[in-house]
Design a protein around this motif. Sequence first.
Motif, mmCIF file in Angstrom:
data_model
loop_
_atom_site.group_PDB
_atom_site.id
_atom_site.type_symbol
_atom_site.label_atom_id
_atom_site.label_comp_id
_atom_site.label_asym_id
_atom_site.label_seq_id
_atom_site.Cartn_x
_atom_site.Cartn_y
_atom_site.Cartn_z
ATOM 1 N N VAL A 1 0.868 -1.185 0.000
ATOM 2 C CA VAL A 1 0.000 0.000 0.000
ATOM 3 C C VAL A 1 0.909 1.240 0.000
ATOM 4 C CG1 VAL A 1 -1.859 -1.148 1.229
ATOM 5 C CG2 VAL A 1 -0.111 0.086 2.536
ATOM 6 N N PRO A 2 0.370 2.439 -0.281
ATOM 7 C CA PRO A 2 1.187 3.648 -0.131
ATOM 8 C C PRO A 2 1.601 3.818 1.334
ATOM 9 C CG PRO A 2 -0.860 4.121 -1.331
ATOM 10 C CD PRO A 2 -0.991 2.740 -0.774
ATOM 11 N N GLU B 1 -2.382 -5.915 -2.984
ATOM 12 C CA GLU B 1 -3.057 -4.944 -2.114
ATOM 13 C C GLU B 1 -4.285 -4.307 -2.757
ATOM 14 O OE1 GLU B 1 -2.513 -4.578 0.914
ATOM 15 O OE2 GLU B 1 -0.454 -5.182 1.329
ATOM 16 N N GLN C 1 -1.248 -8.521 11.220
ATOM 17 C CA GLN C 1 -1.840 -7.198 10.928
ATOM 18 C C GLN C 1 -3.028 -6.904 11.836
ATOM 19 O OE1 GLN C 1 -2.398 -8.300 6.544
ATOM 20 N NE2 GLN C 1 -1.364 -6.334 6.361
ATOM 21 N N ARG D 1 -15.734 -4.643 -2.614
ATOM 22 C CA ARG D 1 -15.194 -3.318 -2.872
ATOM 23 C C ARG D 1 -15.877 -2.679 -4.058
ATOM 24 N NH1 ARG D 1 -8.679 -3.823 -2.817
ATOM 25 N NH2 ARG D 1 -8.446 -4.135 -0.583
ATOM 26 N N GLY E 1 -11.142 4.596 2.149
ATOM 27 C CA GLY E 1 -9.713 4.883 2.289
ATOM 28 C C GLY E 1 -9.211 5.908 1.299
ATOM 29 N N SER F 1 -13.491 5.196 -2.610
ATOM 30 C CA SER F 1 -13.449 3.734 -2.538
ATOM 31 C C SER F 1 -14.186 3.283 -1.288
ATOM 32 C CB SER F 1 -12.001 3.246 -2.477
ATOM 33 O OG SER F 1 -11.391 3.668 -1.264
ATOM 34 N N ASP G 1 -14.696 -0.291 1.029
ATOM 35 C CA ASP G 1 -14.150 -1.625 1.278
ATOM 36 C C ASP G 1 -14.920 -2.180 2.479
ATOM 37 O OD1 ASP G 1 -12.468 -3.363 2.996
ATOM 38 O OD2 ASP G 1 -10.905 -3.055 1.507
ATOM 39 N N ALA H 1 -7.953 -9.558 6.999
ATOM 40 C CA ALA H 1 -7.424 -9.074 5.725
ATOM 41 C C ALA H 1 -7.622 -10.130 4.656
ATOM 42 C CB ALA H 1 -5.935 -8.764 5.876
ATOM 43 N N SER I 1 -0.747 -2.037 10.981
ATOM 44 C CA SER I 1 -0.201 -2.484 9.696
ATOM 45 C C SER I 1 -0.563 -1.451 8.639
ATOM 46 C CB SER I 1 -0.761 -3.855 9.337
ATOM 47 O OG SER I 1 -0.187 -4.332 8.142
ATOM 48 N N HIS I 2 -0.064 -1.652 7.427
ATOM 49 C CA HIS I 2 -0.258 -0.660 6.357
ATOM 50 C C HIS I 2 0.235 0.705 6.832
ATOM 51 C CE1 HIS I 2 -3.444 -3.057 3.893
ATOM 52 N NE2 HIS I 2 -2.268 -3.646 3.953
ATOM 53 N N SER I 3 1.328 0.697 7.508
ATOM 54 C CA SER I 3 1.918 1.890 8.115
ATOM 55 C C SER I 3 3.392 1.580 8.370
ATOM 56 C CB SER I 3 1.193 2.182 9.433
ATOM 57 O OG SER I 3 2.049 2.845 10.347
#
Lengths: 343, 343
Positions: free
Chosen positions: B75-76, B113, B139, B161, B210, B229, B231, B286, B313-315
């Motif tokens: 992810v970004p 992702e 996560q 999604r 997100g 988006s 989810d 997830a 997570s995603h961080s």
Amino acid sequence: MLERIEEIFAIGGGPGANRPGFGDAEQRAHDRAATWFEEAGLAVEVDPDGNLLARLAGEDPGAGEIWTGSHLDSVPNGGRFDGVLGVLAGLEAVQRIGRARRTLAVVVFRDEERGLTGSRARVQRGPLPEVYLEAHIEQGPILERVGAPLGVVTGIVGLARAELVFHGAAGHAGTTPMEGRRDALVTAAEFVLHARAAALGFPDCVATVGRLEVEPGGENVIPERVTLSIDARAPDRERLDALVAAIGFEPSLVSEPAPMDERVQAVLREELEQRGLPAPALGSGAGHDAGVLAGGGVRCGMLFVRSGAGGVSHSPDEWSDPDDIALCVDVLASALERLANAP
Amino acid sequence: MLERIEEIFAIGGGPGANRPGFGDAEQRAHDRAATWFEEAGLAVEVDPDGNLLARLAGEDPGAGEIWTGSHLDSVPNGGRFDGVLGVLAGLEAVQRIGRARRTLAVVVFRDEERGLTGSRARVQRGPLPEVYLEAHIEQGPILERVGAPLGVVTGIVGLARAELVFHGAAGHAGTTPMEGRRDALVTAAEFVLHARAAALGFPDCVATVGRLEVEPGGENVIPERVTLSIDARAPDRERLDALVAAIGFEPSLVSEPAPMDERVQAVLREELEQRGLPAPALGSGAGHDAGVLAGGGVRCGMLFVRSGAGGVSHSPDEWSDPDDIALCVDVLASALERLANAP
């Protein structure tokens, strides 16, 4: 003049006008206007803040200057008339008038849309004219509703703006239970609705969140940070302060409500009445460079041109009728001539 | 292995991992992994959908294949372990096992992702392995709470999604009265809060907005268009359908809830118990490539590694302890070896 409007409109590309302040497209618009000013025999000057001035020297070197004009920057995907009309109508009017007692100038202020940057800088730095008379599209529905091609502006609303940042905690969108979340976008969404509700609570006030950015912006990442803009407006200082307090933010930019000069309003009204036109008086919900100059002590006036399509603006659908524009140039030229030759 | 984790983490630049699927940074991570696979003597293949496979041929050419692995996109601004751990633990495990009855392969699925693109494509195109065993960080906070370094995944939540577009009418933020506005961001903000409220109404379900983009995005322009988006996730199909209906959207992507194979779960549980470790069973909030392969008929298992820092997570704050990672490689290698040598 209509051809020139289209030429400026095409500069930034895209379906609408795209000439953000201090960008390449605004600069190209200034350069094109400078060429037209020079062709008309005006003396062109760029001031230290990037504002463009084009003067026709007056007969009395001791008299003050009379300015007309507007701006050539635009919002993203904006319309063809906003700002451009005032600059080109000003040039047309000055050409018609020719040499007068006072020096006449067409001014193009920088970066109006994002915070009236150019006119603010000019007020700080000076020198300033005696009278500033700006033609502009109404950007609202009133003249269309009352069936008047032109209107006389009584004053400009006060405006407060800020950029706000909401912080949350990033996390995986699948594994973080709803109960434990700190989602910055949820907080920001509550603010958007709260600002709207607050503005609905004050007559003739508005509040807008026009820009909102989510970080990191992944589909499956809980938003960690949201940055948004808030823009609140009110017809007088009392309501502006109350609105800002109700929304709950600290303005980084405040533009005071600015009344237009009574004498300039009277000249515009007389010119309209002499032509058998209605002369409706109306407030401006939008900020304008004329409001900044009025705050700096300049006698100011504004002539509004009817906006079609229900008054839509800041959109490619923005529209004003060529006949209304022709009347605007006519009234503007006569009013400027009277002001420039007044004793 | 920890050095390699840092090497992959550094590829995209920025404070966190930045390797979006099918971007340059993901490709560079695949290229780096391919080098490591080759150095380990594995036969590297890139399938037509861009997934990377690295095989150690088995003794029995008629037997099916056993795969392990994960993904190298991120992810970004993501963390250093998500996906990368499963790929590198898989390589380490296959190296330790050496030649077995069945062919062993480490697989790196593309673009996990943003929608499990690579594993979905592989399931469509085939061929598929007999068993897929994926190591991944949890996560989430559960293993940390129960004090277990590793856990056995019972199943993966279902996911729905969509990208939604809200339309409004652009207009000037100062001249359009609140009453007449159609502000796309106001509608979108209501949706953000509605989606959150809906998810709170179903146990063990989550919903996240997100990503959200406002057009045209000018401070003084009423938003004309908002794209966002959504989810939504639930542990079973019944709750997923009810949640999607309550939020009110048409999914463009649905990932079915996917139970993990009972036999693979038993092997993992036995390996943990033999080491005197707790063997907590837990669901995965997830989505994972293992869920996609399970949906394609592959017997799948997942081994979760404890996430520190409350399960974030995603961080960039995502964290797993090196001792836990070492245990993960050990258990993964033993489990894979048993599966690869089973009759």
